[in-house]
Design a protein around this motif. Structure first.
Motif, PDB file in Angstrom:
ATOM      1  N   UNK A   1      10.449  76.064  10.394  1.00  0.00           N
ATOM      2  CA  UNK A   1       9.673  75.764  11.602  1.00  0.00           C
ATOM      3  C   UNK A   1       9.598  76.968  12.532  1.00  0.00           C
ATOM      4  N   UNK A   2      10.722  77.633  12.745  1.00  0.00           N
ATOM      5  CA  UNK A   2      10.741  78.808  13.619  1.00  0.00           C
ATOM      6  C   UNK A   2       9.840  79.903  13.060  1.00  0.00           C
TER       7      UNK A   2
ATOM      8  N   UNK B   1       7.330  88.487  22.511  1.00  0.00           N
ATOM      9  CA  UNK B   1       8.390  89.445  22.813  1.00  0.00           C
ATOM     10  C   UNK B   1       9.728  88.764  22.536  1.00  0.00           C
ATOM     11  N   UNK B   2      10.804  89.480  22.826  1.00  0.00           N
ATOM     12  CA  UNK B   2      12.143  88.966  22.547  1.00  0.00           C
ATOM     13  C   UNK B   2      12.408  87.686  23.328  1.00  0.00           C
ATOM     14  N   UNK B   3      11.984  87.669  24.585  1.00  0.00           N
ATOM     15  CA  UNK B   3      12.230  86.504  25.424  1.00  0.00           C
ATOM     16  C   UNK B   3      11.507  85.268  24.874  1.00  0.00           C
ATOM     17  N   UNK B   4      10.269  85.450  24.464  1.00  0.00           N
ATOM     18  CA  UNK B   4       9.521  84.318  23.911  1.00  0.00           C
ATOM     19  C   UNK B   4      10.129  83.859  22.590  1.00  0.00           C
ATOM     20  N   UNK B   5      10.562  84.817  21.801  1.00  0.00           N
ATOM     21  CA  UNK B   5      11.196  84.474  20.530  1.00  0.00           C
ATOM     22  C   UNK B   5      12.437  83.612  20.753  1.00  0.00           C
ATOM     23  N   UNK B   6      13.247  83.979  21.746  1.00  0.00           N
ATOM     24  CA  UNK B   6      14.443  83.199  22.068  1.00  0.00           C
ATOM     25  C   UNK B   6      14.078  81.812  22.567  1.00  0.00           C
ATOM     26  N   UNK B   7      12.968  81.720  23.341  1.00  0.00           N
ATOM     27  CA  UNK B   7      12.528  80.419  23.824  1.00  0.00           C
ATOM     28  C   UNK B   7      12.095  79.521  22.670  1.00  0.00           C
ATOM     29  N   UNK B   8      11.431  80.105  21.703  1.00  0.00           N
ATOM     30  CA  UNK B   8      10.994  79.322  20.537  1.00  0.00           C
ATOM     31  C   UNK B   8      12.200  78.806  19.750  1.00  0.00           C
ATOM     32  N   UNK B   9      13.151  79.716  19.509  1.00  0.00           N
ATOM     33  CA  UNK B   9      14.359  79.300  18.772  1.00  0.00           C
ATOM     34  C   UNK B   9      15.110  78.217  19.538  1.00  0.00           C
TER      35      UNK B   9
ATOM     36  N   UNK C   1      15.774  74.394  18.355  1.00  0.00           N
ATOM     37  CA  UNK C   1      17.159  73.905  18.339  1.00  0.00           C
ATOM     38  C   UNK C   1      17.302  72.621  19.158  1.00  0.00           C
ATOM     39  N   UNK C   2      16.551  72.526  20.227  1.00  0.00           N
ATOM     40  CA  UNK C   2      16.612  71.353  21.093  1.00  0.00           C
ATOM     41  C   UNK C   2      16.146  70.095  20.354  1.00  0.00           C
ATOM     42  N   UNK C   3      15.269  70.249  19.359  1.00  0.00           N
ATOM     43  CA  UNK C   3      14.843  69.107  18.545  1.00  0.00           C
ATOM     44  C   UNK C   3      15.824  68.844  17.401  1.00  0.00           C
ATOM     45  N   UNK C   4      16.219  69.941  16.738  1.00  0.00           N
ATOM     46  CA  UNK C   4      16.944  69.817  15.476  1.00  0.00           C
ATOM     47  C   UNK C   4      18.398  69.378  15.675  1.00  0.00           C
TER      48      UNK C   4
END
Length: 292
Positions: free
Chosen positions: A93-94, A105-113, A117-120
């Motif tokens: 999914x990620x 960017x790095x910040x958005x990537x961390x937000x996506x992860x 994680x908040x779902x999984x």
């Protein structure tokens, strides 16, 4: 951001499921599921991924997780199938979401992860809890069933019963043996009880102590206890440990134990041929009497 991720996942669920299935099938070659039929494996995976998406849509609240976990236990699937499958879903999914976004960017990537994680994580926790709870319940039922079979008292003929013991005897099982023995003696009105230890692998001081206690309890309620199935190595162990078994009879085999039990109850086994011969002798005697 989370709503955006949610829409991306749901709108592209078919593609994510395909990628997830591909990864699961690759991992199949490395675990025990390789022995499962393709039909069962595919149907279980379909049900699994439906449970995942249903839980995501309902924010982790679904009865499907409980039912799915119970079904896996019934089929004998390991907990690792659930946890590994969820980790694969997280990774797929990620990666898929990152490919759909052109500029990150790095910040958005961390937000996506973090969003994934908040779902999984709640789904993993619920699956593990449901699986563990169902497994503990299944084990407790099996334990009760084994306890019922661990110390049976079997009436074999009038006033004679046998208790065959198999496996290791611990303190908990010794208590069950004592209870079943005393209750069975009274219920079956047994004058003689044979405790068969042929299937007991080791007789140490503790096991012998429990057996002696059981035999003494049987004696106190007016019956005789005979210990049978003493193999040579068991006899040697008893002698080396200095265990005193003089208070009740011991026999090397169940056959000899039954012979002794018959003597104690003033009974005997008569073969049909012997019985027929006896009848013929009586008839001959009556014929001779008539002849006189």
């Amino acid at each position: 951001m989370e709503n955006q991720l949610f829409k991306v996942v749901l709108n592209h669920s078919d593609e994510i499921v395909r990628l997830w299935m591909d990864e699961v099938y690759k991992n199949r070659e490395k675990d025990y599921t390789a022995t499962i039929s393709n039909e069962l494996f595919e149907s279980t995976n379909r049900e699994f991924v439906n449970v995942i998406f249903s839980s995501i849509e309902n924010h982790g609240q679904t009865n499907g997780i409980e039912n799915f976990a119970e079904r896996l236990i019934y089929l004998g699937w390991p907990l690792s199938y659930l946890t590994d499958g969820m980790q694969v879903f997280r990774r797929v999914t990620v990666h898929y979401i990152l490919k759909q976004l052109d500029a990150i960017d790095v910040e958005m990537c961390m937000e996506i992860i973090s969003g994934v994680d908040h779902w999984i994580d709640p789904i993993i926790n619920q699956l593990v809890n449901e699986y563990s709870g169902s497994w503990e319940h299944t084990v407790s039922l099996q334990k009760l069933a084994l306890q019922e079979l661990s110390a049976p008292l079997i009436p074999v003929m009038d006033n004679i019963t046998i208790m065959p013991l198999i496996g290791t005897i611990d303190t908990e099982r010794a208590k069950l043996i004592m209870e079943n023995l005393l209750n069975g003696v009274i219920k079956h009105r047994a004058d003689v009880v044979l405790i068969d230890i042929t299937g007991v692998p080791v007789v140490d001081t503790m096991v012998a102590h429990h057996i002696i206690q059981a035999a003494e309890a049987v004696r106190l309620i007016g019956s005789t206890c005979i210990l049978v199935g003493i193999r040579p190595e068991i006899a040697q162990t008893i002698v080396n440990l200095g265990i005193n078994l003089e208070k009740f009879p011991t026999k090397s085999s169940l056959k000899r134990g039954i012979e002794t039990a018959l003597e104690l109850t003033n009974s005997k086994i008569v073969s049909i041929s012997d019985n027929q011969q006896g009848i013929e002798e009586i008839l001959d005697s009556l014929d001779r009497e008539r002849g006189k």
